[in-house]
Design an enzyme around this catalytic site. Structure first.
Site, PDB file in Angstrom:
ATOM      1  N   CYS A   1       0.830  -1.209   0.000  1.00 38.70           N
ATOM      2  CA  CYS A   1       0.000   0.000   0.000  1.00 38.70           C
ATOM      3  C   CYS A   1       0.862   1.255   0.000  1.00 38.70           C
ATOM      4  O   CYS A   1       0.691   2.147  -0.849  1.00 38.70           O
ATOM      5  CB  CYS A   1      -0.959  -0.021   1.189  1.00 38.70           C
ATOM      6  SG  CYS A   1      -0.165  -0.313   2.793  1.00 38.70           S
ATOM      7  N   TYR A   2       1.783   1.353   0.942  1.00 37.23           N
ATOM      8  CA  TYR A   2       2.675   2.506   0.969  1.00 37.23           C
ATOM      9  C   TYR A   2       3.503   2.591  -0.312  1.00 37.23           C
ATOM     10  O   TYR A   2       3.703   3.675  -0.875  1.00 37.23           O
ATOM     11  CB  TYR A   2       3.629   2.399   2.160  1.00 37.23           C
ATOM     12  CG  TYR A   2       3.168   3.039   3.432  1.00 37.23           C
ATOM     13  CD1 TYR A   2       2.673   4.340   3.462  1.00 37.23           C
ATOM     14  CD2 TYR A   2       3.274   2.348   4.643  1.00 37.23           C
ATOM     15  CE1 TYR A   2       2.285   4.930   4.657  1.00 37.23           C
ATOM     16  CE2 TYR A   2       2.901   2.929   5.844  1.00 37.23           C
ATOM     17  CZ  TYR A   2       2.404   4.224   5.844  1.00 37.23           C
ATOM     18  OH  TYR A   2       2.022   4.808   7.021  1.00 37.23           O
TER      19      TYR A   2
END
Length: 315
Positions: free
Chosen positions: A134-135
């Protein structure tokens, strides 16, 4: 539309629940199995409002998953747990597509790294797809359009809701410890720092934190430019790179995480310039359970099975 079958391993977690919702809305996918040790035997419909039917959770070992012979399997497991399932499916010799949500294959050249908006040119119809972190998704989108202009490694400051820490109890998903708090962790060498650096082909410095909200993340990235630039030129680069991408929205103001929670797209914007034009700050936000995980997995499943990439993904 021909119906394809799909199974989910690790279906109890936050991302598994979002995947079930997406599959239930897909006109060409049939959910063949959902595997969860903790929920074994329980009706899926009792845990998911989106699903209608009598399917029950099972506790499927790798051999049972391979024997199911489905068109696609999504592995929503913790890091380090995917290999036995991959090996069993490979040994079975079928044509099952595997989308792995862990970090286990993000550095494996034999697997397609499934961030479609940045790496479409790498797609060769692979059946083994590693879903980005996600990051790492937000970091790469923040940097890729201008990476050829940089004079130094980008520096990214990240803040995520505590759903990103999963369902296994820890300090980083304990609402009481997070209340009125901001919790830094893995300030050097985070997996997503390595991942973004690997796929961008340049070093990235990344500092993650957990906040008291449940879902959604923000990445604020400092970009040092080799030559002075104008804000409109930087904005134009981002707009040109993502103009055809329905799930990446280039916005003028720095985006807020509350605006992307429960949404399937990523917002990138801000583009704050220093007075000398040699530094630009870019902000990206996404829902870590959706574009940071389940939505991106659905994009990859759709591509691999021959559906339109955005099928069942609300815009």
């Amino acid at each position: 539309m021909d119906t394809k079958t799909i199974g989910i391993v690790g279906a109890r977690g936050h991302t598994g629940a979002e995947l079930i919702r997406l599959v239930a809305a897909h006109p060409g996918l049939e959910l063949a199995f959902v595997s969860s040790r903790e929920l074994d035997g329980q009706r899926l419909a009792d845990h998911s409002e989106a699903y209608r039917g009598e399917l029950r959770y099972g506790n499927l070992d790798p051999a049972a998953v391979a024997a199911a012979g489905v068109d696609a399997v999504v592995l929503a497991l913790p890091n380090g747990k995917a290999a036995p399932y991959v090996e069993a499916i490979d040994k079975a010799g079928g044509k099952t597509v595997i989308v792995d949500l862990s970090a286990d294959y993000r550095f494996d050249e034999r697997w397609y790294y499934g961030l479609p908006e940045l790496y479409r040119d790498r797609w060769r119809g692979e059946k083994r797809i590693s879903n980005p972190g996600c990051y790492a998704t937000a970091v790469q989108v923040s940097i890729a359009p201008v990476k050829d202009l940089l004079a130094a490694p980008p520096v990214s400051f990240g803040v995520s809701g505590y759903s990103g820490a999963g369902t296994t109890p820890s300090d980083r998903n304990d609402p009481d410890k997070l209340r009125d708090n901001l919790m830094p962790y893995s300030l050097t060498g985070h997996m997503h720092e390595k991942e973004a650096s690997r796929h961008l082909g340049l070093p990235v410095e990344f500092m993650p934190h957990v906040a008291p909200h449940f879902r959604g993340l923000t990445v604020t990235t400092n970009l040092y430019l080799a030559k002075p630039a104008k804000r409109e030129d930087i904005v134009r680069r981002f707009e040109a790179r993502f103009e055809k991408e329905a799930l990446i929205h280039v916005v003028d103001e720095a985006p807020w995480v509350s605006h992307v929670a429960n949404r399937h797209h990523l917002d990138v914007g801000g583009f704050a310039m220093s007075a000398d034009g040699r530094r630009v700050v870019v902000v990206a936000t996404l829902d870590n359970l959706l574009k940071g995980a389940a939505t991106q997995a659905m994009q990859n499943v759709n591509r691999a099975l021959g559906f339109d990439e955005l099928t069942a993904i609300p815009l």
